[in-house]
Design a protein around this motif. Structure first.
Motif, PDB file in Angstrom:
ATOM      1  N   HIS A   1     -36.788  35.662  15.594  1.00  0.00           N
ATOM      2  CA  HIS A   1     -36.439  35.834  14.182  1.00  0.00           C
ATOM      3  C   HIS A   1     -37.440  36.780  13.542  1.00  0.00           C
ATOM      4  O   HIS A   1     -38.629  36.757  13.869  1.00  0.00           O
ATOM      5  CB  HIS A   1     -36.427  34.511  13.418  1.00  0.00           C
ATOM      6  N   GLN A   2     -36.940  37.626  12.648  1.00  0.00           N
ATOM      7  CA  GLN A   2     -37.804  38.558  11.930  1.00  0.00           C
ATOM      8  C   GLN A   2     -37.552  38.460  10.432  1.00  0.00           C
ATOM      9  O   GLN A   2     -36.410  38.503   9.976  1.00  0.00           O
ATOM     10  CB  GLN A   2     -37.562  39.997  12.393  1.00  0.00           C
ATOM     11  N   TRP A   3     -38.659  38.317   9.688  1.00  0.00           N
ATOM     12  CA  TRP A   3     -38.615  38.321   8.234  1.00  0.00           C
ATOM     13  C   TRP A   3     -39.205  39.641   7.749  1.00  0.00           C
ATOM     14  O   TRP A   3     -40.342  39.981   8.086  1.00  0.00           O
ATOM     15  CB  TRP A   3     -39.434  37.180   7.657  1.00  0.00           C
ATOM     16  N   ALA A   4     -38.449  40.408   6.979  1.00  0.00           N
ATOM     17  CA  ALA A   4     -38.927  41.686   6.461  1.00  0.00           C
ATOM     18  C   ALA A   4     -38.614  41.773   4.976  1.00  0.00           C
ATOM     19  O   ALA A   4     -37.552  41.327   4.526  1.00  0.00           O
ATOM     20  CB  ALA A   4     -38.282  42.853   7.206  1.00  0.00           C
TER      21      ALA A   4
ATOM     22  N   ASN B   1     -33.933  40.659   6.981  1.00  0.00           N
ATOM     23  CA  ASN B   1     -34.086  39.646   8.028  1.00  0.00           C
ATOM     24  C   ASN B   1     -33.104  39.810   9.194  1.00  0.00           C
ATOM     25  O   ASN B   1     -31.946  40.190   8.999  1.00  0.00           O
ATOM     26  CB  ASN B   1     -33.911  38.249   7.440  1.00  0.00           C
ATOM     27  N   TRP B   2     -33.606  39.458  10.386  1.00  0.00           N
ATOM     28  CA  TRP B   2     -32.819  39.491  11.609  1.00  0.00           C
ATOM     29  C   TRP B   2     -32.963  38.165  12.361  1.00  0.00           C
ATOM     30  O   TRP B   2     -33.988  37.489  12.261  1.00  0.00           O
ATOM     31  CB  TRP B   2     -33.325  40.577  12.569  1.00  0.00           C
ATOM     32  N   ALA B   3     -31.952  37.844  13.162  1.00  0.00           N
ATOM     33  CA  ALA B   3     -32.032  36.769  14.147  1.00  0.00           C
ATOM     34  C   ALA B   3     -31.522  37.327  15.472  1.00  0.00           C
ATOM     35  O   ALA B   3     -30.621  38.171  15.491  1.00  0.00           O
ATOM     36  CB  ALA B   3     -31.198  35.564  13.721  1.00  0.00           C
TER      37      ALA B   3
ATOM     38  N   ASP C   1     -27.772  38.985  21.555  1.00  0.00           N
ATOM     39  CA  ASP C   1     -27.248  39.362  20.242  1.00  0.00           C
ATOM     40  C   ASP C   1     -28.407  39.554  19.276  1.00  0.00           C
ATOM     41  O   ASP C   1     -29.390  38.810  19.302  1.00  0.00           O
ATOM     42  CB  ASP C   1     -26.307  38.284  19.702  1.00  0.00           C
ATOM     43  N   MET C   2     -28.305  40.595  18.457  1.00  0.00           N
ATOM     44  CA  MET C   2     -29.202  40.815  17.330  1.00  0.00           C
ATOM     45  C   MET C   2     -28.330  40.841  16.074  1.00  0.00           C
ATOM     46  O   MET C   2     -27.390  41.630  16.000  1.00  0.00           O
ATOM     47  CB  MET C   2     -29.950  42.146  17.465  1.00  0.00           C
ATOM     48  N   TYR C   3     -28.646  39.990  15.112  1.00  0.00           N
ATOM     49  CA  TYR C   3     -27.795  39.865  13.922  1.00  0.00           C
ATOM     50  C   TYR C   3     -28.612  40.204  12.688  1.00  0.00           C
ATOM     51  O   TYR C   3     -29.547  39.490  12.323  1.00  0.00           O
ATOM     52  CB  TYR C   3     -27.249  38.440  13.834  1.00  0.00           C
ATOM     53  N   ASN C   4     -28.234  41.286  12.044  1.00  0.00           N
ATOM     54  CA  ASN C   4     -28.901  41.717  10.810  1.00  0.00           C
ATOM     55  C   ASN C   4     -28.211  41.052   9.616  1.00  0.00           C
ATOM     56  O   ASN C   4     -27.532  41.697   8.822  1.00  0.00           O
ATOM     57  CB  ASN C   4     -28.836  43.247  10.712  1.00  0.00           C
ATOM     58  N   TYR C   5     -28.410  39.756   9.483  1.00  0.00           N
ATOM     59  CA  TYR C   5     -27.619  38.954   8.543  1.00  0.00           C
ATOM     60  C   TYR C   5     -28.038  39.124   7.093  1.00  0.00           C
ATOM     61  O   TYR C   5     -27.308  38.717   6.179  1.00  0.00           O
ATOM     62  CB  TYR C   5     -27.710  37.481   8.929  1.00  0.00           C
ATOM     63  N   ASP C   6     -29.205  39.747   6.839  1.00  0.00           N
ATOM     64  CA  ASP C   6     -29.739  39.782   5.469  1.00  0.00           C
ATOM     65  C   ASP C   6     -29.783  41.182   4.884  1.00  0.00           C
ATOM     66  O   ASP C   6     -30.424  41.412   3.863  1.00  0.00           O
ATOM     67  CB  ASP C   6     -31.141  39.162   5.473  1.00  0.00           C
ATOM     68  N   ASN C   7     -29.130  42.144   5.527  1.00  0.00           N
ATOM     69  CA  ASN C   7     -29.147  43.512   5.028  1.00  0.00           C
ATOM     70  C   ASN C   7     -28.527  43.569   3.638  1.00  0.00           C
ATOM     71  O   ASN C   7     -27.470  42.974   3.389  1.00  0.00           O
ATOM     72  CB  ASN C   7     -28.375  44.431   5.978  1.00  0.00           C
ATOM     73  N   GLU C   8     -29.188  44.258   2.705  1.00  0.00           N
ATOM     74  CA  GLU C   8     -28.693  44.338   1.330  1.00  0.00           C
ATOM     75  C   GLU C   8     -27.379  45.111   1.242  1.00  0.00           C
ATOM     76  O   GLU C   8     -26.609  44.920   0.300  1.00  0.00           O
ATOM     77  CB  GLU C   8     -29.749  44.978   0.437  1.00  0.00           C
TER      78      GLU C   8
ATOM     79  N   GLN D   1     -24.358  44.426   7.666  1.00  0.00           N
ATOM     80  CA  GLN D   1     -24.661  43.111   8.228  1.00  0.00           C
ATOM     81  C   GLN D   1     -23.766  42.928   9.458  1.00  0.00           C
ATOM     82  O   GLN D   1     -22.610  42.549   9.356  1.00  0.00           O
ATOM     83  CB  GLN D   1     -24.400  42.014   7.202  1.00  0.00           C
ATOM     84  N   MET D   2     -24.319  43.203  10.613  1.00  0.00           N
ATOM     85  CA  MET D   2     -23.495  43.160  11.822  1.00  0.00           C
ATOM     86  C   MET D   2     -24.275  42.617  13.009  1.00  0.00           C
ATOM     87  O   MET D   2     -25.502  42.551  12.996  1.00  0.00           O
ATOM     88  CB  MET D   2     -22.948  44.555  12.139  1.00  0.00           C
ATOM     89  N   HIS D   3     -23.523  42.242  14.036  1.00  0.00           N
ATOM     90  CA  HIS D   3     -24.076  41.776  15.303  1.00  0.00           C
ATOM     91  C   HIS D   3     -24.181  42.960  16.269  1.00  0.00           C
ATOM     92  O   HIS D   3     -23.225  43.717  16.440  1.00  0.00           O
ATOM     93  CB  HIS D   3     -23.171  40.712  15.922  1.00  0.00           C
ATOM     94  N   TYR D   4     -25.341  43.086  16.909  1.00  0.00           N
ATOM     95  CA  TYR D   4     -25.505  44.043  18.004  1.00  0.00           C
ATOM     96  C   TYR D   4     -25.571  43.219  19.287  1.00  0.00           C
ATOM     97  O   TYR D   4     -26.630  42.749  19.698  1.00  0.00           O
ATOM     98  CB  TYR D   4     -26.781  44.867  17.805  1.00  0.00           C
TER      99      TYR D   4
END
Length: 551
Positions: free
Chosen positions: A458-461, A467-469, A487-494, A499-502
């Motif tokens: 998990h990343q908090w930015a 934020n990412w998970a 999977d990398m999920y950029n769930y908190d993109n403004e 906001q997508m899954h890689y």
């Protein structure tokens, strides 16, 4: 040169049955598709199937070795590789003679490094699209049981495919003296090295003040005593062109310099390493028209980012690129100064913190700044005055803690904490600054003769992507097989549409010296870095097939 080496390649093909013939094949293939989130540009969509393939062959007979690498970029090279990598052609070819008396001679293509690589380094990294060998002649000679080692070379640098080379000719010599051996010491080692590299390129009226010759001088001293080491290096580059925005400055030329100090201590269960480095206008290219190009082509020396090289996907979102270049536009930058430190400690088995199997803990800290200086811009020329050891604006810093523990005969785990301060404005020349914290829990479980890897991140930015998970599961079974999904999920993109899954899923088969991997997924766009050297990769979705084998 072409007439000489083509018969040699023909000879290689007819000696494949001999024991001294070796070959390897690497093929990286991708079929790009459009999905709901990512679509190829119109120009890229015309060639959705792309492939990079390398066939490397060597044949050794007594003291001679003949080698060649056939390369194919058909129907096109993978996305964002140098456009000069195209079609099918010879990438490298050489003949080498090496005897037991210390003489080593190479004609054709060769890779070389002087010292740490700041003066000269050519190398191949297929993932980054770097294959910047020199083609010409190189002689190595060792005197008195390696008391003195000499390297001398002359040639041109490979750019692109086939027989395409840079405009400049490169002449260089490197000498290394084993100082400790001269006094008969067997506990203390001390090596003194000196390098000289000349780049000669014809004068060009389009570059008014660009010199025909650019020289790099270097001196280094490497010392080891028992568990300690101390290495120091200084280099100076005479005046050369610089890049301004997207073009090379046709008028102004500047000199450059580099300083590097590395020291450390290591014994069983404990190690400490530190590196201090200062670079001022110290990126060197063999072709003045290619200075600062995005594909790392014609790069003649090695200035990697001296930061921790991460194994985890989220930690590689904000990755530092070294900043050795001088430029006045779009920003005023003269280079970088900074440091990196590593500390490793192993708690012994049976201790309170070590437990039954012991515990490993590692700390890493890096801090990198711009050079503090005064920049003056006039109508016809620019000047810069830097302070040698003064720190300018901070470009990047990180702090890492890595704890690895074996809890049982079937379970190994790692806990990783990463803090990064990333100056987007200075590193990528866009805008903003990011403070990011990443946590990783990495586990490997043994299940009979199989193994299962489970990784959570998990990343908090505070800005940028926010934020990412992320997660990864990999199962290895029957010795030869692996299946994986990540999977990398950029769930908190403004930006909601971003906001997508890689995601990626696939399988790997290994047998003897053959490895085949097939996968499907989305690739996050951004910097791809290997060993501190980076290139940009675009966002894409597609099927991938990678094949590696030797025979």
């Amino acid at each position: 040169m072409k007439k000489i080496f083509l018969p040699i390649i023909y000879l290689l093909a007819h000696t494949a049955l001999h024991a001294q013939f070796n070959a390897s094949l690497e093929s990286n293939n991708q079929y790009y598709v459009d999905d709901a989130k990512i679509k190829l540009a119109e120009t890229e969509a015309k060639d959705r199937l792309r492939s990079n393939t390398y066939l490397t062959m060597t044949y050794k007979y007594k003291q001679f070795t003949v080698g060649a690498q056939l390369e194919s970029y058909e129907p096109k090279a993978l996305l964002n590789y140098y456009p000069g990598f195209k079609d099918v052609n010879l990438g490298t070819y050489y003949v080498n003679y090496n005897n037991e008396k210390g003489l080593d001679v190479t004609l054709g293509h060769f890779y070389e490094q002087f010292g740490s690589g700041l003066a000269l380094r050519t190398w191949e990294d297929r993932q980054l699209g770097i294959a910047n060998s020199l083609v010409g002649a190189r002689v190595k000679y060792s005197i008195a049981d390696n008391l003195v080692n000499i390297k001398a070379l002359y040639g041109k640098q490979r750019i692109g495919m086939g027989f395409d080379f840079s405009n400049a000719s490169i002449a260089a010599i490197d000498t290394e003296f084993q100082l400790a051996k001269t006094v008969g010491s067997d506990q203390f080692e001390s090596n003194l090295g000196m390098s000289f590299v000349n780049k000669h390129e014809a004068l060009d009226p389009n570059f008014v003040n660009a010199p025909a010759d650019v020289n790099t001088y270097g001196i280094r001293l490497n010392n080891e005593y028992k568990d300690f080491y101390l290495n120091a290096e200084y280099l100076y580059k005479t005046k050369d062109v610089i890049k301004m925005a997207t073009v090379v400055d046709p008028t102004n030329v500047y000199s450059g310099n580099a300083m590097n100090l590395a020291f450390g201590f290591a014994k069983k269960g404990f190690a400490f390493n530190g590196t201090l480095r200062r670079l001022e206008n110290f990126n060197i290219y063999s072709d003045r028209e290619m200075v600062g190009n995005q594909y790392n082509q014609a790069l003649l020396n090695y200035t990697p980012a001296l930061t921790k090289q991460y194994d985890y996907s989220l930690a590689n979102i904000y990755v530092y690129q070294s900043q050795p270049q001088l430029t006045f536009f779009p920003q005023r930058k003269a280079g970088e100064i900074g440091s990196q430190f590593d500390l490793y400690y192993q708690f012994k088995k049976g201790s309170v913190l070590g437990g039954k199997y012991g515990t490993d803990i590692a700390f890493n800290f890096a801090n990198w700044y711009g050079l503090k200086g005064k920049y003056r811009i006039y109508e016809d020329y620019n000047t810069v005055e830097t302070k040698t050891f003064a720190l300018g604006e901070r470009y990047y810093s990180d702090f890492n803690v890595d704890v690895r523990k074996r809890f049982s005969s079937t379970w190994n785990t790692a806990l990783v904490y990463i803090y990064q301060d990333y100056n987007t404005d200075r590193i990528q020349e866009t805008s903003g600054r990011v403070f990011a914290t990443t946590a990783v829990w990495d586990n490997i479980f043994k299940i009979n003769k199989n193994s299962l890897k489970v990784e959570l991140q998990h990343q908090w930015a505070d800005s940028s992507y926010r934020n990412w998970a992320a997660g990864l599961t990999e199962f290895n079974f029957k010795k030869n097989w692996s299946v994986f999904v990540s999977d990398m999920y950029n769930y908190d993109n403004e930006e909601v549409e971003k906001q997508m899954h890689y995601y990626t899923f696939g399988a790997v088969f290994r047998k003897n010296s053959t490895r085949v991997q097939a996968s499907y997924g989305r690739q996050r766009g951004g910097l791809l870095c290997v060993g501190g050297v980076c290139r940009m990769v675009p966002e894409n979705t597609g099927f991938t097939l990678n094949i590696n084998t030797t025979f």
